[in-house]
Design a protein around this motif. Structure first.
Motif, short mmCIF file in Angstrom:
data_model
loop_
_atom_site.label_atom_id
_atom_site.label_comp_id
_atom_site.label_asym_id
_atom_site.label_seq_id
_atom_site.Cartn_x
_atom_site.Cartn_y
_atom_site.Cartn_z
N LYS A 12 0.84 -1.20 0.00
CA LYS A 12 0.00 0.00 0.00
C LYS A 12 0.87 1.25 0.00
CE LYS A 12 -4.22 -1.66 0.45
NZ LYS A 12 -5.33 -1.29 -0.40
N ALA A 13 0.39 2.27 -0.66
CA ALA A 13 1.05 3.58 -0.65
C ALA A 13 0.11 4.53 0.09
CB ALA A 13 1.30 4.06 -2.07
N PRO A 14 0.61 5.26 1.09
CA PRO A 14 -0.27 6.13 1.87
C PRO A 14 -1.09 7.10 1.02
CG PRO A 14 1.95 6.16 2.77
CD PRO A 14 1.99 5.36 1.51
N GLU A 15 -0.48 7.60 -0.03
CA GLU A 15 -1.19 8.58 -0.86
C GLU A 15 -2.37 7.96 -1.61
OE1 GLU A 15 2.63 7.23 -2.83
OE2 GLU A 15 2.14 8.15 -0.91
N ARG A 16 -2.37 6.64 -1.76
CA ARG A 16 -3.47 5.96 -2.46
C ARG A 16 -4.48 5.33 -1.51
NH1 ARG A 16 1.00 3.96 -5.63
NH2 ARG A 16 1.28 5.35 -7.39
N MET A 17 -4.20 5.37 -0.22
CA MET A 17 -5.11 4.77 0.75
C MET A 17 -6.29 5.70 1.01
SD MET A 17 -2.47 3.09 3.49
CE MET A 17 -3.78 2.33 4.43
N THR A 18 -7.49 5.14 1.00
CA THR A 18 -8.68 5.91 1.29
C THR A 18 -8.85 6.03 2.80
OG1 THR A 18 -10.14 3.98 1.38
CG2 THR A 18 -9.78 5.02 -0.80
N TRP A 19 -9.66 6.99 3.20
CA TRP A 19 -9.93 7.15 4.62
C TRP A 19 -10.63 5.91 5.17
CZ3 TRP A 19 -7.03 10.20 7.10
CH2 TRP A 19 -6.60 11.40 6.54
N GLU A 20 -11.45 5.26 4.36
CA GLU A 20 -12.14 4.04 4.80
C GLU A 20 -11.12 2.93 5.11
OE1 GLU A 20 -13.03 5.73 1.89
OE2 GLU A 20 -14.72 6.74 2.86
N GLU A 21 -10.10 2.80 4.27
CA GLU A 21 -9.04 1.81 4.52
C GLU A 21 -8.27 2.15 5.79
OE1 GLU A 21 -7.31 0.17 0.38
OE2 GLU A 21 -7.22 2.36 0.58
N LYS B 190 -5.24 15.03 7.96
CA LYS B 190 -4.19 15.09 6.95
C LYS B 190 -3.29 13.88 7.11
CE LYS B 190 -1.36 18.56 4.74
NZ LYS B 190 -2.20 18.69 3.59
N LYS B 191 -2.94 13.26 5.96
CA LYS B 191 -2.05 12.10 5.95
C LYS B 191 -0.62 12.57 5.73
CE LYS B 191 -4.72 10.15 2.65
NZ LYS B 191 -5.14 9.18 1.62
N LEU B 192 0.32 11.95 6.48
CA LEU B 192 1.74 12.23 6.31
C LEU B 192 2.51 10.92 6.29
CD1 LEU B 192 0.73 14.65 8.64
CD2 LEU B 192 2.79 15.52 7.59
N ARG B 193 3.56 10.91 5.53
CA ARG B 193 4.48 9.77 5.49
C ARG B 193 5.64 10.11 6.43
NH1 ARG B 193 6.09 6.08 1.00
NH2 ARG B 193 4.40 7.07 -0.13
N VAL B 194 5.93 9.20 7.35
CA VAL B 194 6.97 9.42 8.36
C VAL B 194 8.13 8.48 8.07
CG1 VAL B 194 7.52 9.31 10.81
CG2 VAL B 194 5.25 10.05 10.08
N SER B 195 9.32 9.02 8.00
CA SER B 195 10.50 8.20 7.81
C SER B 195 10.98 7.64 9.14
CB SER B 195 11.63 9.04 7.20
OG SER B 195 12.83 8.30 7.19
N ASN B 196 11.31 6.36 9.13
CA ASN B 196 11.90 5.74 10.31
C ASN B 196 13.37 6.12 10.44
OD1 ASN B 196 11.93 4.03 12.60
ND2 ASN B 196 12.85 2.42 11.38
N TYR B 197 13.96 6.58 9.35
CA TYR B 197 15.37 6.96 9.34
C TYR B 197 15.46 8.48 9.29
CZ TYR B 197 15.70 2.12 7.92
OH TYR B 197 15.57 0.76 7.88
#
Length: 137
Positions: A39-48, A93-100
């Protein structure tokens, strides 16, 4: 040449004007999620997203309110998490968080860099997230 650059400037900065930096001080909830495989966060729906387990770590606010906002850069994301921030007015709002390293990206083209002085606190927040996820399994 100067005319061309002047004409091109709105196109170069348009994304910055349409997607302003997040006003972290208006955020009330910080929910961290593991991103399902494939899954890619930008393609995930709020329902998912709403069907996934999350860990609420509102202490992220103290770090992110001091973060630096910059236009997006091309980076290779190795291991990432999803952060959903809920604001006082109810929007999310959705954000992608880096573990590094200490950076994250909103999906509208902004990067947020954790201040060097807050790096350890940010890493502790991510460690707490991983700890709670492991406890759920």
């Amino acid at each position: 040449m100067a005319f061309f650059l002047f004409w091109l400037l709105p196109f170069l900065t348009g994304d910055l004007q349409q997607n302003p930096c997040i006003k972290w001080n208006t955020a009330k909830n910080f929910d961290f999620y593991c991103i399902p495989d494939g899954k890619a966060p930008e393609r995930m729906t709020w329902e998912e997203i709403d069907k996934l387990k999350h860990v609420r770590l509102n202490q992220a606010s103290s770090v992110l309110t001091k973060s630096t906002c910059k236009p997006a850069e091309a980076l290779i994301w190795m291991e990432t998490y999803l952060l959903v921030v809920e604001f006082s007015a109810g929007q999310r709002k959705k954000l992608r968080v880096s573990n590094y390293g200490g950076f994250l990206s909103d999906l509208g083209g902004r990067f947020y860099y954790v201040q060097e002085a807050d790096q350890q606190k940010w890493l502790d927040i991510l460690a707490e997230f991983r700890h709670q996820v492991n406890a759920q399994h």
